[in-house]
Enzyme design. Sequence first.
Site, PDB file in Angstrom:
ATOM      1  N   LYS A 110     -11.091  39.048  58.695  1.00 46.46           N
ATOM      2  CA  LYS A 110     -11.248  40.152  57.747  1.00 46.46           C
ATOM      3  C   LYS A 110     -11.631  39.573  56.402  1.00 46.46           C
ATOM      4  CE  LYS A 110     -10.759  44.692  57.556  1.00 46.46           C
ATOM      5  NZ  LYS A 110     -10.957  45.663  58.649  1.00 46.46           N
TER       6      LYS A 110
HETATM    7  P1  NAD Z   1     -14.215  54.691  52.917  1.00 48.98           P
HETATM    8  O1  NAD Z   1     -14.279  53.873  51.698  1.00 48.98           O
HETATM    9  O2  NAD Z   1     -15.480  55.230  53.503  1.00 48.98           O
HETATM   10  O3  NAD Z   1     -13.228  55.943  52.709  1.00 48.98           O
HETATM   11  C1  NAD Z   1     -11.939  55.839  52.225  1.00 48.98           C
HETATM   12  C2  NAD Z   1     -11.590  57.194  51.622  1.00 48.98           C
HETATM   13  O4  NAD Z   1     -10.215  57.221  51.254  1.00 48.98           O
HETATM   14  C3  NAD Z   1     -12.399  57.496  50.358  1.00 48.98           C
HETATM   15  O5  NAD Z   1     -12.925  58.799  50.441  1.00 48.98           O
HETATM   16  C4  NAD Z   1     -11.369  57.349  49.244  1.00 48.98           C
HETATM   17  O6  NAD Z   1     -11.652  58.178  48.120  1.00 48.98           O
HETATM   18  C5  NAD Z   1     -10.104  57.780  49.961  1.00 48.98           C
HETATM   19  N1  NAD Z   1      -8.898  57.278  49.322  1.00 48.98           N
HETATM   20  C6  NAD Z   1      -8.686  56.073  48.716  1.00 48.98           C
HETATM   21  N2  NAD Z   1      -7.446  55.998  48.228  1.00 48.98           N
HETATM   22  C7  NAD Z   1      -6.846  57.166  48.535  1.00 48.98           C
HETATM   23  C8  NAD Z   1      -5.559  57.701  48.299  1.00 48.98           C
HETATM   24  N3  NAD Z   1      -4.629  56.996  47.645  1.00 48.98           N
HETATM   25  N4  NAD Z   1      -5.284  58.938  48.773  1.00 48.98           N
HETATM   26  C9  NAD Z   1      -6.204  59.648  49.435  1.00 48.98           C
HETATM   27  N5  NAD Z   1      -7.444  59.202  49.683  1.00 48.98           N
HETATM   28  C10 NAD Z   1      -7.760  57.982  49.238  1.00 48.98           C
HETATM   29  O7  NAD Z   1     -13.415  53.795  53.982  1.00 48.98           O
HETATM   30  P2  NAD Z   1     -13.415  53.928  55.570  1.00 48.98           P
HETATM   31  O8  NAD Z   1     -14.448  53.016  56.100  1.00 48.98           O
HETATM   32  O9  NAD Z   1     -13.420  55.361  55.966  1.00 48.98           O
HETATM   33  O10 NAD Z   1     -12.003  53.253  55.918  1.00 48.98           O
HETATM   34  C11 NAD Z   1     -10.787  53.978  55.855  1.00 48.98           C
HETATM   35  C12 NAD Z   1      -9.723  53.243  56.648  1.00 48.98           C
HETATM   36  O11 NAD Z   1     -10.184  53.055  57.983  1.00 48.98           O
HETATM   37  C13 NAD Z   1      -9.362  51.847  56.142  1.00 48.98           C
HETATM   38  O12 NAD Z   1      -7.999  51.608  56.377  1.00 48.98           O
HETATM   39  C14 NAD Z   1     -10.194  50.932  57.011  1.00 48.98           C
HETATM   40  O13 NAD Z   1      -9.633  49.637  57.131  1.00 48.98           O
HETATM   41  C15 NAD Z   1     -10.115  51.687  58.331  1.00 48.98           C
HETATM   42  N6  NAD Z   1     -11.197  51.352  59.273  1.00 48.98           N
HETATM   43  C16 NAD Z   1     -12.502  51.558  58.957  1.00 48.98           C
HETATM   44  C17 NAD Z   1     -13.487  51.243  59.896  1.00 48.98           C
HETATM   45  C18 NAD Z   1     -14.953  51.517  59.646  1.00 48.98           C
HETATM   46  O14 NAD Z   1     -15.740  51.365  60.590  1.00 48.98           O
HETATM   47  N7  NAD Z   1     -15.376  51.923  58.464  1.00 48.98           N
HETATM   48  C19 NAD Z   1     -13.132  50.687  61.126  1.00 48.98           C
HETATM   49  C20 NAD Z   1     -11.779  50.493  61.427  1.00 48.98           C
HETATM   50  C21 NAD Z   1     -10.820  50.841  60.485  1.00 48.98           C
END
Ligand code: NAD
Length: 479
Positions: A110
């Site tokens: 990561k």
């Molecule tokens: P992203 O940046 O696209 O979206 C995250 C969202 O969460 C944003 O809209 C942000 O404004 C919101 N956010 C941030 N802090 C917040 C809070 N305190 N309260 C409410 N909302 C809040 O990120 P993502 O890619 O959607 O990832 C989200 C989660 O999923 C992370 O934990 C990431 O590790 C996990 N994840 C993502 C992927 C991927 O393919 N993108 C894969 C596996 C896991």
Amino acid sequence: MKDTDTPREPGFRDSVDLMFNRAVALMDLSPGLEQKIRVCNATYIVRFGVRLRGHIHTFTGYRSVHSEHLEPVKGGIRYAPEVNQDEVEALAALMTYKCALVEVPFGGSKGGLCIDPREWDEHELEAITRRFAYELAKRDLIHPSQNVPAPDMGTSEREMAWMADQYARMNTTDINARACVTGKPLNSGGIAGRVEATGRGVQYALREFFRHPEDVRRAGLSGGLDGKRVILQGFGNVGYHAAKFLSEEDGCRIVGIIERDGALMSETGLNVQNVRDWIGKHGGVTGCPEGRHVDDGARVLEEECDILIPAALEGVINLTNAERILAPLIIEAANGPVTAAADDILRGKGTVIIPDLYANAGGVTVSYFEWVKNLSHIRFGRMQRRAEEAHHLLLIEELERLSADKRLGWELSPDFKTRYLRGAGELELVRSGLDDTMRTAYQSMRERWHGQENVTDLRIAAFTVAIERVASSYRAKGL
Ligand code: NAD
């Protein structure tokens, strides 16, 4: 109660270790092997400067490699101001277990960069990303056969395209250069269906859970997904896509959406697309005419619903609110949203948790397909699609000939021909591979959950399956 008896909130890294410890306590691993699997192999910390707005700005980035039992190692790169070593190492460990659980042939890694991407313009972000990629690639921490990043919080296909291009510029004769990162745009070596893959995986995970009435009953629920009330936290890539598919295709009602600046609630269901468009234009949910606004967004995690989907960041369900969480079913779309201490409380209450290492594995699964596509230099379905259609045509023609015979009294339904004729293209194949992966992995977890007396929840089931696979990989190497 003595002070020392007061439950303590573990950090993210400790939380993952505690979950690991619960699982290995039920397994028969030698202490040496157990320790080898638990520890993070290496963390590289880089500080680099970029001249922007007339000054040199110094940025701090991380790339952790948790386990190299299989290579390349795989894991996203996160852009967020609070990124730190503890977080990156915890996320790298989860990647090891996740890849093992869904049987993609990668070790766990990561990365992260301490930055608030909203503070920088696009061309500035490009300069920062290229420099970070340069620092990582120089040390083989971006490399098609060693270490393959992907998007995570704060990054998207745009950053992946910059990284891939940076790697290609540094390795001009590497024919597999495109396989150095995944989650790229389609025109730069990406794959159909990657952007929405993690949200799609959450949907497939829930569908599989609801195929098992016994599991659904354990959560105190009944029936299928249709009509289930869902609250989501985080409306970014993962949260938005999960909400979109669950509401449009499975009849779920999205009754709450929590973002950084508050939440929206509506018992009759929020219009997912309208909320997304509003956030796209205004940067948050404030002022959105959908539903009613709640200032204290985190409180909405405690509202009544059937399914709670934390899809933002880690540690949001913790000692301060676990007792008050009413949702009977939580699916961890984010990584580590429930701390180990909160997990104890929720298990005690009978809450069913579909754990992160399974629930959000859709992203790495489709990343695996993208990596394979890049290495084979051919789009999936390119060779088979028309041959498949020609085969189908033979059957259609025969059916049409038979249905022309009015004495048989049957005819083909109007759109059967078009639907049946269509051979599978890349998107259909990606979805089929993802669906199969999510079903198979769920079944391996539930076999443990129901089949082994001391495995009392899906998280420990997932960890034991994953750790066993990593252990057998190490044993095969003679360790
Ligand atoms: P992203 O940046 O696209 O979206 C995250 C969202 O969460 C944003 O809209 C942000 O404004 C919101 N956010 C941030 N802090 C917040 C809070 N305190 N309260 C409410 N909302 C809040 O990120 P993502 O890619 O959607 O990832 C989200 C989660 O999923 C992370 O934990 C990431 O590790 C996990 N994840 C993502 C992927 C991927 O393919 N993108 C894969 C596996 C896991």
